[in-house]
Write a protein that holds these residues in place. Sequence first.
Motif, PDB file in Angstrom:
ATOM      1  N   TYR A  30      -1.482  -2.962  10.094  1.00 17.75           N
ATOM      2  CA  TYR A  30      -1.081  -3.710   9.171  1.00 17.75           C
ATOM      3  C   TYR A  30      -2.160  -4.598   7.989  1.00 17.75           C
ATOM      4  N   TYR A  31      -1.400  -3.724   7.108  1.00  9.47           N
ATOM      5  CA  TYR A  31      -2.188  -4.366   5.769  1.00  9.47           C
ATOM      6  C   TYR A  31      -1.730  -4.902   4.360  1.00  9.47           C
ATOM      7  N   ASP A  32      -2.580  -6.270   4.321  1.00  4.89           N
ATOM      8  CA  ASP A  32      -1.954  -6.816   3.268  1.00  4.89           C
ATOM      9  C   ASP A  32      -2.352  -6.783   1.895  1.00  4.89           C
ATOM     10  N   VAL A  33      -1.949  -6.473   0.629  1.00  9.06           N
ATOM     11  CA  VAL A  33      -2.682  -6.733  -0.161  1.00  9.06           C
ATOM     12  C   VAL A  33      -2.265  -7.805  -1.513  1.00  9.06           C
ATOM     13  N   TYR A  34      -3.217  -8.165  -1.747  1.00  9.18           N
ATOM     14  CA  TYR A  34      -2.955  -9.741  -2.805  1.00  9.18           C
ATOM     15  C   TYR A  34      -3.636  -8.869  -4.106  1.00  9.18           C
ATOM     16  N   GLU A  35      -4.491  -8.097  -3.735  1.00  6.42           N
ATOM     17  CA  GLU A  35      -5.285  -8.131  -6.068  1.00  6.42           C
ATOM     18  C   GLU A  35      -4.770  -6.407  -6.383  1.00  6.42           C
ATOM     19  N   ASP A  36      -4.789  -5.754  -5.195  1.00  3.61           N
ATOM     20  CA  ASP A  36      -4.907  -4.675  -4.764  1.00  3.61           C
ATOM     21  C   ASP A  36      -5.947  -3.930  -5.887  1.00  3.61           C
ATOM     22  N   LYS A  37      -7.192  -4.645  -5.029  1.00  5.85           N
ATOM     23  CA  LYS A  37      -8.469  -3.933  -5.402  1.00  5.85           C
ATOM     24  C   LYS A  37      -9.186  -2.748  -4.180  1.00  5.85           C
ATOM     25  N   LYS A  38     -10.300  -2.200  -3.845  1.00  7.36           N
ATOM     26  CA  LYS A  38     -11.153  -2.061  -3.136  1.00  7.36           C
ATOM     27  C   LYS A  38     -11.126  -2.147  -2.250  1.00  7.36           C
ATOM     28  N   SER A  39     -11.231  -1.731  -1.342  1.00 10.96           N
ATOM     29  CA  SER A  39     -11.300  -3.075   0.468  1.00 10.96           C
ATOM     30  C   SER A  39     -11.618  -1.789   1.027  1.00 10.96           C
ATOM     31  N   ALA A  40     -11.604  -1.741   2.606  1.00  6.91           N
ATOM     32  CA  ALA A  40     -12.094  -1.339   3.751  1.00  6.91           C
ATOM     33  C   ALA A  40     -11.415  -0.914   3.943  1.00  6.91           C
ATOM     34  N   LEU A  41     -10.317  -0.477   3.174  1.00  9.25           N
ATOM     35  CA  LEU A  41      -9.353   0.648   4.386  1.00  9.25           C
ATOM     36  C   LEU A  41      -9.532   1.770   4.059  1.00  9.25           C
ATOM     37  N   ARG A  42      -9.620   2.076   3.035  1.00 10.62           N
ATOM     38  CA  ARG A  42     -10.383   3.591   3.487  1.00 10.62           C
ATOM     39  C   ARG A  42     -11.314   4.166   5.058  1.00 10.62           C
TER      40      ARG A  42
END
Length: 360
Positions: free
Chosen positions: A168-180
Amino acid sequence: LETLNLPASLTTAGDSEESWFGELFVSVSKTGTPQGIPVKLASINIAEGGKTYSSKDGVVYSADGTTLLYCPAEKTSISFDKNTTTFGKYAFYKSKINSMELPEKLETIGDAAFYASSVKYLKFPDTVRKIGKYAFYGCVNLTTLGFSDSLLRTGAGIFTGCKLQKIYYDVYEDKKSALRDVVRDTRFPLQVNIRYKEEEKQSRLFYPEYYEEAVENTPARIVETHFHGTGYQYRQSFLRGEIDYRKYDDIFPVAAVQEDLDIVWEILAGRMLMPYGVSDFAWMQYEGYIKQNQCEMMNYLKEEDQMPFINLMAEKNYFSKEGIEAAIDWASRKQKTELLSILMNEQHKRFPKKKKTFEL
């Protein structure tokens, strides 16, 4: 020995700077990796006033309470120090705690912090920025993980030996993160549920299982890596660390041929029920598959997708006469009365029986 009481004068645990507190209670190999079963301790208490260590609820912390150093393996529940920002190396080594509410100020999860622990579900607070290498190594019970785009860095092999099933992944700023990095760290089937907080929209992506095979190319004298299953391709659908929905959707024609039908329908259902980022062309691909294969649809849709997908089919007028008859037959055999009622109403509306007429 279930409880151990230690003096406030304790200043050193282990025999080097690389030592971790739990080494006192488990055998360690020459490389520094723990091995075997830890001592059956449920509580470690350190007297107040120590300059190096402290304890709360039977768990060892740094003196200021910011770093959790070791949770005894036999402990089955935990109440964190409110100042905790870091989980140290091997902090929950083979811990029997299967669920916990993480401290709201947590920022860093150290190397192998949950090594072979019994944890099943974890929701990281939005303060977590970094996860160390092999953090969840051997956590065979860990199936569900929640985090946000505040998580920026993860070490290698964090889910080695795990079979993570849902994120379950929450996006606040639509930026590069560690999801990948998280998605790529597991080769097993993985569902990712994404919530875009600002836009108040959702997306659901499914990453199939894949496996690697080393194949020797004798003439070239090299060993080539071959990937089986579209799971590897789907895990490459990122651009500069962010989800590339166009690239994800472009893989579907290949998946429709190579993957089992339950996998195909899970990919399709996720994209059509939560169509965030679906282009007109991609929608036409999914739509075309439905129109050609709807007679088998109910055999492969997950139970939680059946009702919303039937409603989508009705709303978009996708049902063919044969398709709705197949769905009605399935719902009747499975005794799905609510679905059956909706399907029969849709059949009556779309394909009414012709009234018989007689000529005298």
